[in-house]
Design an enzyme around this catalytic site. Structure first.
Site, PDB file in Angstrom:
ATOM      1  N   ARG B  57       0.820  -1.205   0.000  1.00 11.45           N
ATOM      2  CA  ARG B  57       0.000   0.000   0.000  1.00 11.45           C
ATOM      3  C   ARG B  57       0.861   1.266   0.000  1.00 11.45           C
ATOM      4  NH1 ARG B  57      -3.398  -2.888   1.776  1.00 11.45           N
ATOM      5  NH2 ARG B  57      -1.878  -3.420   3.346  1.00 11.45           N
ATOM      6  N   THR B  58       1.837   1.291   0.889  1.00  7.07           N
ATOM      7  CA  THR B  58       2.683   2.473   0.987  1.00  7.07           C
ATOM      8  C   THR B  58       3.435   2.717  -0.317  1.00  7.07           C
ATOM      9  OG1 THR B  58       2.951   2.052   3.354  1.00  7.07           O
ATOM     10  CG2 THR B  58       4.530   3.545   2.335  1.00  7.07           C
ATOM     11  N   LYS B  86      24.866  -8.636  -2.584  1.00  9.82           N
ATOM     12  CA  LYS B  86      26.319  -8.798  -2.725  1.00  9.82           C
ATOM     13  C   LYS B  86      27.064  -8.128  -1.575  1.00  9.82           C
ATOM     14  CE  LYS B  86      25.972  -8.726  -7.801  1.00  9.82           C
ATOM     15  NZ  LYS B  86      26.172  -7.834  -8.969  1.00  9.82           N
ATOM     16  N   ARG B 107      11.924   2.370   2.651  1.00  8.44           N
ATOM     17  CA  ARG B 107      11.317   1.491   3.635  1.00  8.44           C
ATOM     18  C   ARG B 107      12.399   0.506   4.059  1.00  8.44           C
ATOM     19  NH1 ARG B 107       6.030   0.563   5.951  1.00  8.44           N
ATOM     20  NH2 ARG B 107       5.967  -1.599   6.639  1.00  8.44           N
ATOM     21  N   HIS B 135       7.308   6.356  10.791  1.00  4.01           N
ATOM     22  CA  HIS B 135       6.561   6.166   9.549  1.00  4.01           C
ATOM     23  C   HIS B 135       5.689   7.401   9.370  1.00  4.01           C
ATOM     24  CE1 HIS B 135       4.644   4.469   6.223  1.00  4.01           C
ATOM     25  NE2 HIS B 135       4.046   3.421   6.734  1.00  4.01           N
TER      26      HIS B 135
END
Lengths: 309, 309, 309
Positions: B57-58, B86, B107, B135
């Site tokens: 959603r975000t 890596k 995120r 957030h």
């Protein structure tokens, strides 16, 4: 010089004149790449991104290049989730995608994949690395970085790390030989550059020296090009540690370096360059990553016929 | 008020005035977010989307926000398939992407990741959640939903569910304390809001009450904010079932509810809200999801300097 | 005829007139699909791509269709990495995405998913295949291919391969019955078309014959439509090999074919069509893949109300 409709498969097809033209075009692209200037040069055009193995930096900089010129990007997505998993050949995938886009950038684990793709494609293929084969846009962005941050004429450069398997350094050395560069090769014995490449480079006009430590070279050259050494190359982990420690750039090593010295790296780095080096004037590996954008913009605009040189 | 070039890391840096300005900007964005009006405010701009853990959603609402304003989106893709696999550090990834985009939405599962990223970035970082950290865009869209669907001034709100670990509700409560809200906390004993947060809220001007059932609160408040309770928090599955059943909204529970009552949820919901509630006038969780778009449009336009407030 | 705001769930809702209108619209889209002409018909519009199982060709051609018309594409991404993995229902996902986009293209493994989605969506749903259910855009692009490369009126067509489970061929046959086609069905006994479908087709005006080899049909028809036979359908691998070998088109088989004969395949092919056929004038499966673009452009433009017919 005509690039429109041409595939970009390998550096071997480029003369020095062609390389110079591409680099000059990239230079004109820089303000757009930096977002300081807007362009609609490729508005309405679609670049298909076919990465059969991940390569985040290469993919992202191609996508950014396309967006900066107003174009769109169509992504094949992960191969596990695609029809390739159902057994489709590369030739068939290419012929399908051919109908969906105006150019294809292809990354593939198998050598020769880009050439094969070109044979089945009516739209330009840009090789973004095909296994042990070629990766011409990496070489061009390396050359562009050297041009912008140091100099291509009369260049003294050292290349350090895995020179045996490193496709990137082989291709760069060939290209630099067109400019008569003085090349110092720094690697552990196990990862020396193959003899036939060295003799090829000399035949083409490069001056080549070999050594196994960075210390001696650091005050002699304009540019040090570092590469990652893969642990898997060494049967003995202790041997890897020894080698990795010797081929590492630290701030201490740079105490007496000339201000003009530039350090490059194709990234991602692991330990080859100490993070303490990042803030020095010598570090230019993040700029190098950015320079992939104007170089790829130039190539896209050229093969799509949006500009001519 | 200057947002251009600023990072959006946490709500703690926002005054009530700043929040009000952002919410007003979001309101102006709504017709564009709904697709009723077109905008080229961010044409030519690129938003890099770096999601080190999924949050559909975000991510999608940030991407939509960028598209609605005419901009483009560059996606890092899945982390397993990227150079992070890596061994690249977050700092290096940020410095590379810095050269490919005009802003980064990040995120990350680790608290503090967004702040770290901001230290290495020359372009604005928008924190889309960093583990147990912050957030802020979720909090802003929650505030915006309350403003649009209920009222921020003199608000009576109940928050129900996991109030111990729920980053979302902590951050929302802090922001609401700026508006002097009356807050009712509804949670099982095991998942009560930490004492120090409650006393902080009270110091800042909020009025806080605690209870453990929804029934009592439902006729007292303007808004009920539901959250998901994770099964993993309970060693005993039977205990989880008992708690989950008690903290659930059903149509029956709403029989006598005032028409103005609004029910919010950050989604995805599992069983906390019976689907029978969806068609009532109280449900506003899907609208809440949509409101993420105008709020993120406002933030993107502000940090990219496309508008000033 | 009004398409604006309509869902595209199944072919059964389309009259012959409606199909003809869509195909004519697709024809007008072709120059734009080929990149020869630019269009801003869907500029500012967002297509959400929700693929709950991979289908590379379908997804890519929808995305290309959107880009060619100036629109943007919002991708749900892989389902493992999305909130669906947290247990969200399809209905909830649809209601959230409803707020992020102007239309949704949905691919789902479960029959009926598209219809369900339509019930919860305020924006048009385009069904890109729902399990054993429908896949109307595939049928429309097949019809379009026949129209462009052969003829819809008075068509003689043979369909070969798995006619029992093949959703694609069932749907195509129903549509062709609207045009009174003569249909030859070629399949192994185990994979014959279900009796009730055959009798349905005959009731609707199609003339249906059955056989089990390609040889006889090849000189009688305008079009052969090949499909893949899945190994998993056969308990005995030897039986599969026998069948697969018999239902295969080779250049030898085409020695005496009329120049007008066209060979279609929904792709990916495995061995059903020898690569030697690709360069013949009969092959039109790659063109067929391309034709998905103008057909999907037409549908997107219609349901989004950008054009009317």
């Amino acid at each position: 010089m005509k690039f429109k409709g041409h595939h970009i498969i390998s550096m071997t097809s480029f003369s020095r004149d062609m390389i110079d033209s591409i680099l000059e075009t990239a230079e004109r692209m820089e303000p757009i790449a930096l977002g300081k200037q807007r362009s609609g040069l490729l508005t309405g055009k679609i670049l298909a991104v076919l990465f059969f193995e991940p390569s985040t930096r290469t993919r992202m900089s191609f996508e950014t290049a396309m967006y900066r010129l107003g174009g769109d990007v169509l992504n094949l997505g992960s191969v596990d989730a695609s029809s390739i998993a159902k057994g489709e050949t590369l030739a068939d995938t290419i012929r399908v995608v051919d109908g969906y886009a105006d150019a294809i950038v292809l990354r593939h684990p198998k050598e020769g994949a880009a050439q094969l793709a070109a044979e089945f494609s009516t739209i330009p293929i840009l090789n973004a690395g095909d296994g042990a084969g070629h990766h011409p846009t990496q070489t061009l962005l390396d050359l562009y970085t050297i041009k912008r941050e140091s100099r291509l004429e009369g260049l003294k450069i050292a290349l350090a790390g895995d020179l045996k398997y490193g496709r990137t350094v082989h291709s760069l050395c060939y290209a630099l030989s067109l400019y008569g560069a003085e090349i110092t090769l720094i690697s552990p014995r196990e990862l020396r550059m193959p003899e036939e490449i060295i003799s090829d480079l000399e035949k083409r006009g490069a001056k080549v020296t070999e050594t196994d430590t960075i210390e001696d070279a650091i005050n002699e050259v304009d540019v040090i090009y570092m590469t990652r050494i893969q642990k898997e190359r060494f049967p003995d982990p202790a041997e890897y540690e020894k080698v990795a420690n010797r081929l590492k750039i630290t701030p201490e090593l740079l105490t007496d370096a000339r201000p003009e010295l530039r350090i490059m790296h194709p990234l991602p780095r692991v330990n080859e360059i100490d993070t303490g080096v990042d803030e020095t004037q010598h570090a230019c590996y993040f700029k190098q990553a950015f320079y992939g954008v104007p170089v790829r913009m130039a190539l896209l605009a050229l093969v799509l016929g949006a500009i001519e040189i």
